[in-house]
Design a protein around this motif. Structure first.
Motif, PDB file in Angstrom:
ATOM      1  N   GLU A   1       0.827  -1.209   0.000  1.00 60.65           N
ATOM      2  CA  GLU A   1       0.000   0.000   0.000  1.00 60.65           C
ATOM      3  C   GLU A   1       0.863   1.260   0.000  1.00 60.65           C
ATOM      4  OE1 GLU A   1      -3.200   2.267   2.929  1.00 60.65           O
ATOM      5  OE2 GLU A   1      -2.481   0.266   3.424  1.00 60.65           O
ATOM      6  N   ALA A   2       2.060   1.174   0.615  1.00 59.48           N
ATOM      7  CA  ALA A   2       2.964   2.329   0.685  1.00 59.48           C
ATOM      8  C   ALA A   2       3.474   2.733  -0.695  1.00 59.48           C
ATOM      9  CB  ALA A   2       4.139   2.027   1.609  1.00 59.48           C
ATOM     10  N   GLU A   3       3.408   1.827  -1.681  1.00 54.85           N
ATOM     11  CA  GLU A   3       3.796   2.180  -3.050  1.00 54.85           C
ATOM     12  C   GLU A   3       2.877   3.277  -3.594  1.00 54.85           C
ATOM     13  OE1 GLU A   3       6.087   1.048  -5.268  1.00 54.85           O
ATOM     14  OE2 GLU A   3       7.043  -0.541  -4.128  1.00 54.85           O
ATOM     15  N   ILE A   4       1.637   3.310  -3.120  1.00 55.09           N
ATOM     16  CA  ILE A   4       0.660   4.311  -3.575  1.00 55.09           C
ATOM     17  C   ILE A   4       0.652   5.517  -2.635  1.00 55.09           C
ATOM     18  CG2 ILE A   4      -1.744   4.721  -4.215  1.00 55.09           C
ATOM     19  CD1 ILE A   4      -0.303   2.611  -5.949  1.00 55.09           C
ATOM     20  N   ARG A   5       0.545   5.255  -1.348  1.00 55.16           N
ATOM     21  CA  ARG A   5       0.397   6.347  -0.372  1.00 55.16           C
ATOM     22  C   ARG A   5       1.717   6.882   0.172  1.00 55.16           C
ATOM     23  NH1 ARG A   5      -4.666   7.213   1.531  1.00 55.16           N
ATOM     24  NH2 ARG A   5      -6.242   5.601   1.282  1.00 55.16           N
ATOM     25  N   GLY A   6       2.830   6.182  -0.093  1.00 57.32           N
ATOM     26  CA  GLY A   6       4.114   6.625   0.433  1.00 57.32           C
ATOM     27  C   GLY A   6       4.369   6.072   1.831  1.00 57.32           C
ATOM     28  N   HIS A   7       5.640   6.163   2.271  1.00 56.61           N
ATOM     29  CA  HIS A   7       6.027   5.702   3.607  1.00 56.61           C
ATOM     30  C   HIS A   7       6.000   6.880   4.580  1.00 56.61           C
ATOM     31  CE1 HIS A   7       7.997   3.118   0.625  1.00 56.61           C
ATOM     32  NE2 HIS A   7       7.857   2.147   1.507  1.00 56.61           N
TER      33      HIS A   7
ATOM     34  N   GLY B   1      14.695   5.054   5.134  1.00 57.43           N
ATOM     35  CA  GLY B   1      14.521   4.897   3.690  1.00 57.43           C
ATOM     36  C   GLY B   1      13.143   5.287   3.196  1.00 57.43           C
ATOM     37  N   ALA B   2      12.416   6.116   3.965  1.00 58.50           N
ATOM     38  CA  ALA B   2      11.075   6.533   3.557  1.00 58.50           C
ATOM     39  C   ALA B   2      11.140   7.341   2.267  1.00 58.50           C
ATOM     40  CB  ALA B   2      10.431   7.367   4.664  1.00 58.50           C
ATOM     41  N   MET B   3      10.115   7.192   1.442  1.00 56.43           N
ATOM     42  CA  MET B   3      10.035   7.942   0.199  1.00 56.43           C
ATOM     43  C   MET B   3       8.568   8.161  -0.167  1.00 56.43           C
ATOM     44  SD  MET B   3      11.039   4.986  -2.578  1.00 56.43           S
ATOM     45  CE  MET B   3      12.594   4.635  -1.789  1.00 56.43           C
ATOM     46  N   PRO B   4       8.288   9.149  -1.010  1.00 62.51           N
ATOM     47  CA  PRO B   4       6.898   9.377  -1.397  1.00 62.51           C
ATOM     48  C   PRO B   4       6.366   8.220  -2.237  1.00 62.51           C
ATOM     49  CG  PRO B   4       8.376  10.825  -2.624  1.00 62.51           C
ATOM     50  CD  PRO B   4       9.194  10.144  -1.588  1.00 62.51           C
ATOM     51  N   GLY B   5       5.037   8.090  -2.306  1.00 62.64           N
ATOM     52  CA  GLY B   5       4.418   7.042  -3.112  1.00 62.64           C
ATOM     53  C   GLY B   5       4.536   7.328  -4.604  1.00 62.64           C
ATOM     54  N   ARG B   6       4.072   6.384  -5.399  1.00 59.56           N
ATOM     55  CA  ARG B   6       4.218   6.504  -6.858  1.00 59.56           C
ATOM     56  C   ARG B   6       3.420   7.671  -7.428  1.00 59.56           C
ATOM     57  NH1 ARG B   6       5.004   0.772  -9.920  1.00 59.56           N
ATOM     58  NH2 ARG B   6       6.326  -0.235  -8.370  1.00 59.56           N
ATOM     59  N   ILE B   7       2.291   7.988  -6.803  1.00 52.67           N
ATOM     60  CA  ILE B   7       1.475   9.100  -7.309  1.00 52.67           C
ATOM     61  C   ILE B   7       2.217  10.420  -7.086  1.00 52.67           C
ATOM     62  CG2 ILE B   7      -0.743  10.276  -7.149  1.00 52.67           C
ATOM     63  CD1 ILE B   7      -0.952   7.439  -8.261  1.00 52.67           C
ATOM     64  N   ALA B   8       2.708  10.618  -5.853  1.00 51.32           N
ATOM     65  CA  ALA B   8       3.452  11.850  -5.551  1.00 51.32           C
ATOM     66  C   ALA B   8       4.736  11.929  -6.381  1.00 51.32           C
ATOM     67  CB  ALA B   8       3.782  11.911  -4.066  1.00 51.32           C
ATOM     68  N   ALA B   9       5.404  10.781  -6.553  1.00 46.77           N
ATOM     69  CA  ALA B   9       6.633  10.755  -7.366  1.00 46.77           C
ATOM     70  C   ALA B   9       6.316  11.080  -8.822  1.00 46.77           C
ATOM     71  CB  ALA B   9       7.301   9.388  -7.260  1.00 46.77           C
ATOM     72  N   GLY B  10       5.155  10.611  -9.310  1.00 44.89           N
ATOM     73  CA  GLY B  10       4.735  10.925 -10.682  1.00 44.89           C
ATOM     74  C   GLY B  10       4.453  12.406 -10.857  1.00 44.89           C
TER      75      GLY B  10
ATOM     76  N   GLN C   1     -12.768  12.897  -3.742  1.00 45.95           N
ATOM     77  CA  GLN C   1     -11.767  12.890  -2.668  1.00 45.95           C
ATOM     78  C   GLN C   1     -10.380  13.335  -3.118  1.00 45.95           C
ATOM     79  OE1 GLN C   1     -11.674   9.241  -0.247  1.00 45.95           O
ATOM     80  NE2 GLN C   1     -13.490   8.554  -1.344  1.00 45.95           N
ATOM     81  N   ASN C   2     -10.058  13.150  -4.412  1.00 47.23           N
ATOM     82  CA  ASN C   2      -8.658  13.328  -4.800  1.00 47.23           C
ATOM     83  C   ASN C   2      -8.192  14.782  -4.853  1.00 47.23           C
ATOM     84  OD1 ASN C   2      -9.728  14.250  -7.208  1.00 47.23           O
ATOM     85  ND2 ASN C   2      -9.071  12.479  -8.421  1.00 47.23           N
ATOM     86  N   SER C   3      -9.079  15.720  -4.549  1.00 49.04           N
ATOM     87  CA  SER C   3      -8.626  17.119  -4.470  1.00 49.04           C
ATOM     88  C   SER C   3      -7.778  17.350  -3.218  1.00 49.04           C
ATOM     89  CB  SER C   3      -9.823  18.075  -4.467  1.00 49.04           C
ATOM     90  OG  SER C   3     -10.670  17.789  -3.377  1.00 49.04           O
ATOM     91  N   ARG C   4      -7.863  16.407  -2.253  1.00 48.75           N
ATOM     92  CA  ARG C   4      -7.039  16.497  -1.041  1.00 48.75           C
ATOM     93  C   ARG C   4      -6.450  15.111  -0.741  1.00 48.75           C
ATOM     94  NH1 ARG C   4      -7.132  21.089   1.726  1.00 48.75           N
ATOM     95  NH2 ARG C   4      -6.496  20.139   3.705  1.00 48.75           N
ATOM     96  N   PHE C   5      -5.686  14.597  -1.700  1.00 47.89           N
ATOM     97  CA  PHE C   5      -5.047  13.282  -1.563  1.00 47.89           C
ATOM     98  C   PHE C   5      -3.933  13.351  -0.525  1.00 47.89           C
ATOM     99  CE2 PHE C   5      -1.440  10.571  -2.993  1.00 47.89           C
ATOM    100  CZ  PHE C   5      -2.009   9.348  -2.681  1.00 47.89           C
ATOM    101  N   GLN C   6      -3.937  12.412   0.410  1.00 52.84           N
ATOM    102  CA  GLN C   6      -2.957  12.410   1.494  1.00 52.84           C
ATOM    103  C   GLN C   6      -1.866  11.371   1.207  1.00 52.84           C
ATOM    104  OE1 GLN C   6      -2.565  14.172   4.240  1.00 52.84           O
ATOM    105  NE2 GLN C   6      -4.468  15.285   4.532  1.00 52.84           N
ATOM    106  N   ASP C   7      -0.642  11.855   0.987  1.00 56.71           N
ATOM    107  CA  ASP C   7       0.519  10.967   0.897  1.00 56.71           C
ATOM    108  C   ASP C   7       1.200  10.948   2.251  1.00 56.71           C
ATOM    109  OD1 ASP C   7       2.583   9.750  -1.372  1.00 56.71           O
ATOM    110  OD2 ASP C   7       3.626  10.587   0.351  1.00 56.71           O
ATOM    111  N   HIS C   8       1.503   9.759   2.762  1.00 55.09           N
ATOM    112  CA  HIS C   8       2.063   9.649   4.111  1.00 55.09           C
ATOM    113  C   HIS C   8       3.394  10.368   4.246  1.00 55.09           C
ATOM    114  CE1 HIS C   8      -0.440   5.753   4.749  1.00 55.09           C
ATOM    115  NE2 HIS C   8      -1.123   6.834   5.031  1.00 55.09           N
ATOM    116  N   TYR C   9       4.193  10.374   3.198  1.00 58.68           N
ATOM    117  CA  TYR C   9       5.506  11.013   3.263  1.00 58.68           C
ATOM    118  C   TYR C   9       5.369  12.540   3.209  1.00 58.68           C
ATOM    119  CZ  TYR C   9      10.359  12.158   2.091  1.00 58.68           C
ATOM    120  OH  TYR C   9      11.634  12.678   2.090  1.00 58.68           O
TER     121      TYR C   9
END
Length: 775
Positions: free
Chosen positions: A388-394, A400-409, A448-456
């Motif tokens: 799940e962290a691949e999407i929402r980030g660590h 070694g935490a990093m943003p998820g794939r959406i934030a990285a994109g 909901q995606n107007s305020r998407f929460q990435d954990h990182y």
């Protein structure tokens, strides 16, 4: 003079210079140097130590070494790990490198010892005394400025009465760079060496005084216990003294970037707070690196930065038609989105899901859409993503935490309104680390995606302006809540005619360019292309076709070079020469009508196919056998069909005891291929009834549909592919469920041409068309 010339093994030193009377340890690792040490130990333990001009040179020659060095006596040799030898040597006297005798296996050279300097004896006693006092006092001043020097060392050195030995002791104990020591070693006379030594000591004293003044200035600014803060302030004072106060620290640089950042007040406040933490943190702290990475990531995200979309509807249509043949539904939907965008100046971005078999151009059409709309293109492959962290980030607390794939994109795109392709969304999976598909719900929900929460990131990101396009091969594996948030657009299989157009307009030119062929060097006749598509490929898309065209281009390129031909022409007659024997042949319709054999239609991952279902009746105990690797769904369909036949057996003159006294065997050929799906019910029921009643089934008829216990015919999917398969097999009449009538209406006339499509609502409708006699 001859007694001043000696032949000694030579050791080249990197970054250090040995002076006479100096006792020092140094490590030796180079093969030639080790052998030189061994040679010295075998003889009189004496060797010539000379410094390299460039420490980086691995195997120095005569031109890479200084001319003046020191003859030294090797006192001790200790073997260390990793083929390293630690040597304890004492410098004896200065000498000059005259010429090399050998360079392998070790350096050996002729060295010229210097004659005893008589200058000291010629100096008056008062002059020698003045020089010694001056040196002693200057060295004491140096030791006073340098706390590490020590008063005891100053006292011992200053009491040395011999001027030459005094100079040697000071040179040994003075922490000079090896270049300065080399200059002292090369000084020709005692007076030259004396002047240079005084100059170097005075320079060191000035540096130490200036350093002390800087430290005192810094101490007035900071607390004594804040050592790391002290170093930063010291650096700041140094910059001020050098007039380089325009150089900014990292924190100042980050604050400048925040000032330029297009972002909300909430984002700016968060960043300034993190920069303050970063500034007050030690540079060597592990958390400092984490904070730096977080701040840099936040600064690179496109918070309020957007690109301008194209508003030229005609140009967008031209680009889509230029890049892809067919795909009318996809193009129509994209142009509708663009039209709404132009009229409303904003408009919500849809979330489209392109569903279809592999190789039909789902991924490539997304790139064309981005080009047509003048959007940044970002592709995110979701195949096999489990965490799940691949999407929402660590979370930042993890190593070694990093943003998820959406934030990285979003960071990769650099704008907040790119086109983001979520490739293979049907292949995401879940494990103990969380449900990936559930994490995607927030991304793909327009509410909901107007305020998407990435954990990182820890701050809400606006994804409402992102044009999401997902691709999938099979809708069945996409979770229902996720499917509900997307607008499905089916990208169906290509007909052979469409494949011809795609090959002509796109693939042939692409493969010719890829394989170095120019226009006119390869021509493919229309018949050859049709035969290649029909007999050498079996797929829904065009990947295999592209590979075959690439194979033809490679063979043509070789032929042009080997046989010096100007061009190659591919025809139906010489196709086998380039591609070998045809790989595929379609199972054509039977020539004669037979009892118990019915042609069914099936959907596969590479398009449609026909299945010939055979039924045999034999004396037995009323058992039913199913062979041909049938799945559970098809087995249930067969039993349902048999139950329906038993219920209407009286209408067809079947004796009641027939089912107790006979066994029924249903077989579908190609037993090695697994088969399953809810579309063979009416086919198996027709074949069983034909075998029981001995009524032949028309060979030119094929059918698809599911059956119920009461004989109703249920709708099925994949109709376009199934009709294509029937057409390729030479079928003339196709029976489809009545409820699929609207699906047939959407299929192009090119596919339906030459097919008689009959709709069935009940099993009786099927039997009227399939049986010779009226049921």
């Amino acid at each position: 003079m001859t007694d001043l010339i000696e032949t000694l093994p030579v050791i080249a030193l990197r970054g250090m210079t040995i002076l006479p009377d100096m006792v020092i340890h140094f490590d030796v690792s180079r093969e030639r140097s080790i052998k030189a040490i061994e040679e010295a130990m075998l003889k009189d333990q004496r060797t010539f130590l000379v410094t390299q001009r460039d420490p980086q040179v691995e195997n120095p020659g005569s031109e890479d070494l200084y001319r003046i060095g020191t003859i030294a006596c090797v006192k001790q040799v200790i073997k260390m790990p990793h083929s390293v030898i630690r040597v304890l040597a004492e410098g004896l006297e200065r000498a000059e490198l005259s010429q090399f005798h050998q360079e392998d296996p070790y350096l050996e050279a002729e060295v010229l010892r210097f004659e005893k300097d008589t200058e000291l004896q010629n100096l008056p006693e008062s002059c020698r005394e003045a020089m010694a006092r001056n040196l002693g006092e200057t060295f004491q001043m140096y030791c006073a400025e340098n706390p590490k020097g020590g008063k005891e060392l100053a006292r011992q050195v200053s009491q040395e009465p011999n001027l030459e030995k005094l100079m040697s002791q000071i040179m040994i104990n003075l922490p000079l760079f090896y270049e300065d020591k080399q200059k002292l070693l090369e000084a020709d006379s005692l007076s030259d060496r004396y002047e240079l030594l005084c100059l170097l000591m005075n320079k060191e004293i000035e540096v130490m005084r200036f350093k002390r003044e800087l430290q005192e200035k810094v101490k007035n600014r900071v607390d004594k216990n804040q050592r790391e803060y002290l170093l930063r302030e010291e650096l700041k004072v140094i910059r001020e003294e050098l007039g380089e106060d325009n150089l900014l620290s990292d924190a100042d640089h980050f604050r400048e970037e925040v000032a330029k950042l297009k972002a909300s007040k909430e984002v700016r406040e968060k960043l300034n707070k993190e920069i303050s933490r970063f500034q007050n943190m030690g540079m060597n702290s592990s958390e400092s690196a984490v904070l730096r990475g977080y701040i840099e990531t936040m600064l690179e995200l496109p918070w309020d930065k957007a690109s301008r979309d194209s508003s030229d509807l005609k140009r967008a249509e031209e680009i889509l038609n230029e890049d892809h043949y067919g795909m009318e539904k996809v193009k129509e939907r994209v142009l509708e989105y663009l039209a709404v965008r132009i009229l409303t100046k904003k408009g919500s971005s849809p979330i489209l899901c392109l569903v279809g078999p592999p190789g039909t151009g789902k991924t490539s059409i997304a790139r064309s859409i981005a080009r047509a709309l003048n959007k940044k293109y970002v592709r995110i492959s979701l195949g096999g993503v489990r965490d799940e962290a691949e999407i929402r980030g660590h979370r930042r607390t993890y190593v070694g935490a990093m943003p998820g794939r959406i934030a990285a994109g979003m960071k990769q795109a650099g704008v907040k309104n790119p086109l983001m392709l979520l490739d293979e969304i049907d292949k995401v999976s879940s494990d103990y680390k969380g449900d990936t598909s559930s994490a995607l719900l927030e991304v793909l929900d327009s509410e909901q995606n107007s305020r998407f929460q990435d954990h990182y990131v820890e701050l809400p990101m606006d994804l409402s302006e992102v044009l999401f396009i997902a691709t999938a091969n099979d809708v069945q594996t996409i979770p229902r809540p996720l499917l509900d948030r997307m607008e499905l657009i089916e990208v169906s299989s290509y007909t052979e005619n469409e494949k011809v157009h795609i090959a002509r307009e796109h693939l042939i030119g692409k493969q010719m360019e890829k394989n170095g062929l120019k226009e006119g060097q390869l021509t493919i006749s229309p018949k050859a292309l049709e035969h290649l598509i029909h007999s050498y490929t079996r797929e829904a898309g065009v990947r295999q076709l592209e590979r075959k065209l690439g194979e033809v281009c490679r063979k043509a390129a070789r032929e042009i070079l080997e046989q010096s031909r100007e061009s190659v022409r591919l025809t139906e007659n010489n196709l086998e020469k380039y591609l070998g024997k045809p790989r595929y042949s379609y199972d054509m319709a039977n020539e004669t009508d037979e009892v118990g054999i019915v042609r069914g239609l099936a959907w596969t991952s590479v398009g449609g196919d026909t299945l010939q279902i055979e039924v045999n009746i034999m004396p037995g105990k009323g058992e039913i056998s199913l062979t041909g690797q049938l799945g559970d769904v098809m087995k249930e369909s067969a039993r349902t069909g048999l139950s329906y036949i038993r219920s209407v057996s009286g209408s067809y003159g079947i004796d009641k005891e027939f089912f107790r006294e006979h066994d029924i065997h249903i077989h579908i050929p190609e037993g090695a291929v697994p088969k399953d799906g809810p579309s063979a019910g009416i086919t198996m029921a027709t074949a069983m009834l034909s075998a029981m009643t001995d009524i032949p089934v028309y060979a030119h008829v094929a059918m698809t549909g599911e059956i119920t216990l009461r004989g109703r015919v249920l709708p099925i999917g994949g109709l376009k592919e199934k009709l294509l398969a029937a057409k390729n097999a030479g079928i003339k009449t196709v029976i489809v469920p009545e409820k699929n009538r609207r699906d047939v209406a959407e299929i192009s006339a090119e596919i339906k041409k030459g097919l008689q499509i009959v709709y069935a609502e009940q099993m009786e409708d099927v039997l009227k068309i399939a049986f010779h006699e009226k049921a």
